[in-house]
Scaffold this motif. Structure first.
Motif, short mmCIF file in Angstrom:
data_model
loop_
_atom_site.label_atom_id
_atom_site.label_comp_id
_atom_site.label_asym_id
_atom_site.label_seq_id
_atom_site.Cartn_x
_atom_site.Cartn_y
_atom_site.Cartn_z
N THR A 1 0.91 -1.32 -0.08
CA THR A 1 -0.05 0.20 -0.04
C THR A 1 0.88 1.36 0.03
O THR A 1 1.70 1.30 0.83
N ASN A 2 0.59 1.95 -0.80
CA ASN A 2 1.40 3.30 -1.08
C ASN A 2 1.26 4.22 0.15
O ASN A 2 0.23 4.51 0.64
N ALA A 3 2.26 4.55 0.89
CA ALA A 3 2.32 5.56 2.00
C ALA A 3 1.58 6.81 1.84
O ALA A 3 1.11 7.32 2.70
N VAL A 4 2.05 7.53 0.70
CA VAL A 4 1.67 8.81 0.44
C VAL A 4 0.10 8.85 0.35
O VAL A 4 -0.72 9.65 0.79
N ALA A 5 -0.41 7.63 -0.17
CA ALA A 5 -2.02 7.52 -0.38
C ALA A 5 -2.65 7.39 1.05
O ALA A 5 -3.60 8.26 1.23
N VAL A 6 -2.13 6.79 1.90
CA VAL A 6 -2.59 6.67 3.22
C VAL A 6 -2.29 8.00 3.84
O VAL A 6 -3.51 8.36 4.56
N THR A 7 -1.26 8.79 3.64
CA THR A 7 -1.14 10.26 4.02
C THR A 7 -2.52 11.10 3.69
O THR A 7 -2.95 11.75 4.49
N SER A 8 -2.73 10.93 2.47
CA SER A 8 -3.85 11.61 1.91
C SER A 8 -5.11 11.56 2.52
O SER A 8 -6.02 12.03 2.73
N LEU A 9 -5.17 10.08 2.70
CA LEU A 9 -6.50 9.75 3.58
C LEU A 9 -6.74 10.27 4.62
O LEU A 9 -7.70 10.82 5.25
N VAL A 10 -5.52 10.35 5.48
CA VAL A 10 -5.57 10.72 6.95
C VAL A 10 -5.82 12.30 7.04
O VAL A 10 -6.36 12.81 7.79
N LEU A 11 -5.13 12.86 6.13
CA LEU A 11 -5.33 14.56 5.96
C LEU A 11 -6.85 14.76 5.50
O LEU A 11 -7.39 15.73 6.02
N GLY A 12 -7.32 14.14 4.80
CA GLY A 12 -8.52 14.20 4.37
C GLY A 12 -9.72 14.03 5.55
O GLY A 12 -10.54 14.94 5.46
N LEU A 13 -9.57 13.10 6.13
CA LEU A 13 -10.34 12.84 7.37
C LEU A 13 -10.32 13.76 8.44
O LEU A 13 -11.09 14.13 9.17
N LEU A 14 -8.98 14.41 8.47
CA LEU A 14 -8.68 15.52 9.62
C LEU A 14 -9.28 16.76 9.07
O LEU A 14 -9.15 17.69 10.02
N CYS A 15 -9.69 17.00 7.93
CA CYS A 15 -10.23 18.14 7.56
C CYS A 15 -11.61 18.51 8.24
O CYS A 15 -11.69 19.99 8.56
N VAL A 16 -12.29 17.66 8.65
CA VAL A 16 -13.51 17.88 9.40
C VAL A 16 -13.28 18.35 10.80
O VAL A 16 -13.94 19.53 11.16
#
Length: 210
Positions: free
Chosen positions: A138-153
């Protein structure tokens, strides 16, 4: 001149001489039966089991017994008895009886099966068990993008821009490296753009109200 008849004419052929009596031929002397020499009669073939065994035959029999004892087919007592019997055996039949119940001894020939009665030859095909392919990373940068997107709320959309940037980078790396994480990167990008749109709407409302 008197002419003789045709059957009685003489043309000068020699007449056969008058037969003379022969002396009687004596029969060959006969030999009394008791004085005739004996005639050698063929002897019956000796069976193989009655033939005398050689030292090499006894040694081969002992080797079979040793192998059977090592494999656990004979107990120590049985091996000792058969070893003594093999050492003193004189014929092939005696040696054959000592190894008749062992795999290396005399074996019964397999029965011949008629081709008409035999069924079709079925050759078992071993099944090939293919190992499953190794799991994709699993690409680590994609995981980082998911985490940052969820923290936007909870952060009020402050991480929207980093979520969009890392999401695009993660998708490109996942495609180049054949890795998992494309869906995670897309989720991070969606949340990131929603956050950016939210802050953009607030900015426009502030400008309009001012």
């Amino acid at each position: 001149m008197a002419v003789q008849p045709w059957g009685e004419q003489d043309f000068g052929a020699a007449k056969p001489p008058a037969s003379t009596p022969h002396a009687p031929v004596a029969p060959p002397p006969t030999m009394p039966y008791h004085a005739m020499p004996p005639v050698a009669m063929p002897q019956a073939a000796m069976p193989q089991s009655a033939m005398r065994a050689a030292t090499a035959d006894r040694e081969r029999t002992v080797d079979v017994l040793k192998a059977a004892f090592a494999e656990g087919r004979l107990s120590a007592a049985e091996y000792g008895e058969r070893f003594e019997a093999a050492s003193t055996a004189q014929t092939y039949g005696q040696l054959a009886r000592l190894v008749a119940d062992l795999p290396a001894g005399p074996m019964v020939a397999p029965q011949m099966v008629s081709p008409q009665l035999a069924g079709p030859l079925v050759v078992p095909v071993p099944q090939t068990f293919l190992a499953p392919p190794p799991p994709r990373r699993t690409n680590a940068v994609a995981v980082t993008s998911l985490v940052l997107g969820l923290l936007c709320v909870p952060t009020g959309g402050l991480l929207g821009v980093p979520a969009v940037i890392t999401g695009h980078i993660g998708r490109r790396q996942a495609a180049e490296r054949n890795e998992e994480g494309d869906g995670m990167a897309v989720t991070g990008i969606v949340f990131g753009w929603l956050s950016i749109a939210f802050w953009g709407l607030l900015f426009l409302l502030a400008v309009a109200s001012g």
